[in-house]
Write an enzyme that holds these catalytic residues in place. Structure first.
Site, mmCIF file in Angstrom:
data_model
loop_
_atom_site.group_PDB
_atom_site.id
_atom_site.type_symbol
_atom_site.label_atom_id
_atom_site.label_comp_id
_atom_site.label_asym_id
_atom_site.label_seq_id
_atom_site.Cartn_x
_atom_site.Cartn_y
_atom_site.Cartn_z
ATOM 1 N N CYS A 135 0.880 -1.215 0.035
ATOM 2 C CA CYS A 135 -0.030 0.076 0.094
ATOM 3 C C CYS A 135 0.795 1.199 0.152
ATOM 4 C CB CYS A 135 -1.131 0.062 1.378
ATOM 5 S SG CYS A 135 -2.281 -1.177 1.344
ATOM 6 N N ARG A 177 6.269 -7.490 -0.591
ATOM 7 C CA ARG A 177 6.275 -6.434 -1.690
ATOM 8 C C ARG A 177 6.879 -5.153 -1.033
ATOM 9 N NH1 ARG A 177 0.059 -6.888 -3.752
ATOM 10 N NH2 ARG A 177 -0.199 -7.502 -1.508
ATOM 11 N N LYS A 188 3.203 2.398 -3.148
ATOM 12 C CA LYS A 188 2.388 2.295 -4.276
ATOM 13 C C LYS A 188 1.318 3.474 -4.121
ATOM 14 C CE LYS A 188 -1.134 -0.692 -4.951
ATOM 15 N NZ LYS A 188 -2.541 0.274 -4.970
#
Length: 428
Positions: free
Chosen positions: A260, A328, A263
């Site tokens: 989150c 990520r 990005k």
């Protein structure tokens, strides 16, 4: 109510199961056959504490079903949540390809009035695009409303966040749709913010960007405190007690990561550039975050004599935070990449995450195996089990007792009293 969740990833699955808890009948739609088969069998395809039990409960009770049949799912449900991914494009903006595909399918198969809810994190103006795309997909005009209802889930505590939200945001220009969504959330006890879709979409980006800003602020301040021999933990405590600031997201570390923050911050920066109003503060937030790993590895190099060639370094933790298997933009993985570039022999451990081994990186099942013969140890993720390790035994297994705490999670005095050379981030 009959609710369709399109996209059975982290957000979609959690959202659907919480609606089951509130008494709604839910269908999960996904084109990934492996995900559908796993969920039908009551098995999660990702790690999130407590969610697997909830999945098993509602699959057994037949409160939720999972399918690949788009036409049937769209026709049979009244409220449709779009929970598909919006990955970052090359320019930092959100890629809405999956959202567009879903909208076209909804338009093609809808047979009566529907409410389409965007739960995915999307740029300002997406509700208008979804409306346009649904109309493009319609073979005959069927009425519908589009609502923005962003999620505010934290990986690792998503279930509790979803069951006990801080707020619910409903962005719509339709009073009919707002009333139905309010009723859907009737069992929740928290403030409800009703606004238009553009403001709702901005709220999500602004919230994540502000939290990322707090992290970068404390990390940059930690660099200053490190040079001044000031304990950043004391500073964090001192400013966090101010109710206008609060203590959350003020622990210095190796930077933010996950699906989150990186990005969403980049997407908001891109939105601002396209609007002609650059957000210089957020641009600095990204820069500080990117530099934090460099700052950390320079400390490792200085401590180990300036040259890391063929050193054996153990890294504990691969996920971007504890209680998730999400890697990520993980600061720990960014650190490992830099260590490998320095030709370090990297030994790694994580309670949940598994990675592919290589000629210079080996993963072990036990922490003791990971640290054996290591020249230094790095804590990359704040898993509780690392806090409670047998540090006397760890010291005995290492080639030299040098510990770098990338999460400032250990008691410095306790570790040093055991004979370790301890370095945290401005943890003096």
């Amino acid at each position: 109510m009959r609710i369709l969740i399109v996209g059975t990833g982290y957000v979609g699955t959690t959202t659907g199961l919480v609606f089951c808890e509130m008494g709604h009948q839910v269908t999960g739609l996904d084109l990934d056959e492996n995900k559908i088969k796993a969920l039908q069998a009551g098995k999660l395809h990702f790690y999130e504490p407590g969610l697997d039990e909830l999945l098993s409960k509602h699959v057994t009770a037949q409160h939720i079903e999972f399918t690949k049949k788009t036409k049937k799912a769209v026709k049979e449900n009244d409220i449709i949540f779009i929970c598909v991914g919006t990955p970052q494009g090359a320019d930092g903006s959100a890629d809405l390809t999956y959202v567009k595909n879903v909208a076209h399918s909804i338009g093609k198969y809808m047979n009566k009035y529907k409410i389409i809810v965007t739960k995915s994190t999307v740029p300002v103006g997406t509700a208008e695009l979804v409306t346009k795309w649904i109309k493009e997909g319609q073979e005959e005009q069927v009425p519908f409303d589009v609502v923005s209802n962003p999620e505010f889930l934290r990986e690792g505590s998503a279930l509790q966040d979803a069951l006990n939200p801080d707020r619910i945001v409903i962005g719509s220009t339709s009073e009919t749709a707002r009333a139905i969504i309010r009723e859907m959330y009737r069992g929740f006890h928290c403030p409800i913010v009703e606004t238009n879709p553009n403001a709702s979409e901005m709220i999500k980006y602004a919230a994540n960007s502000f939290l990322a800003m707090k992290i970068s602020f404390i990390n940059e301040l930690a660099r200053l405190c490190d040079g001044l021999s000031i304990n950043i933990n004391d500073v964090s405590t001192g400013i966090g007690l101010d109710t206008r600031i609060g203590p959350q997201f003020l622990r210095a570390g190796m930077g933010y990561g996950g699906s989150c923050f990186p990005k969403d911050v980049n997407a908001l920066i891109q939105i601002a550039k396209e609007s002609g109003q650059p957000l210089s503060i957020l641009e600095s937030v990204v820069q500080v975050n990117e530099e934090q790993t460099i700052f950390f590895i320079e400390k490792i190099k200085q401590t180990l004599g300036g040259n890391l060639l063929n050193k054996k370094i153990a890294v504990l933790g691969l996920s971007f935070k504890a209680n998730t298997d999400d890697t990520r933009e993980s600061p720990s993985l960014h650190l490992i990449d830099r260590l490998l570039a320095e030709q370090v022999q990297v030994r790694v451990h994580d309670p949940v995450v598994k990675i592919a081994a290589g000629p210079s990186i080996v993963q072990f099942q036990k922490v003791e195996e990971t640290v054996a013969g290591a020249d230094a140890l790095v804590i990359g993720t704040d898993w509780d089990e690392y806090k409670n390790l047998d540090w006397v035994r760890i010291k005995q297994l290492m080639n030299q007792p040098i510990l770098f705490d990338g999460r400032n999670m250990l008691d410095k005095r306790k570790i040093e009293n055991l004979g370790f050379h301890y370095w945290g981030i401005a943890n003096h």
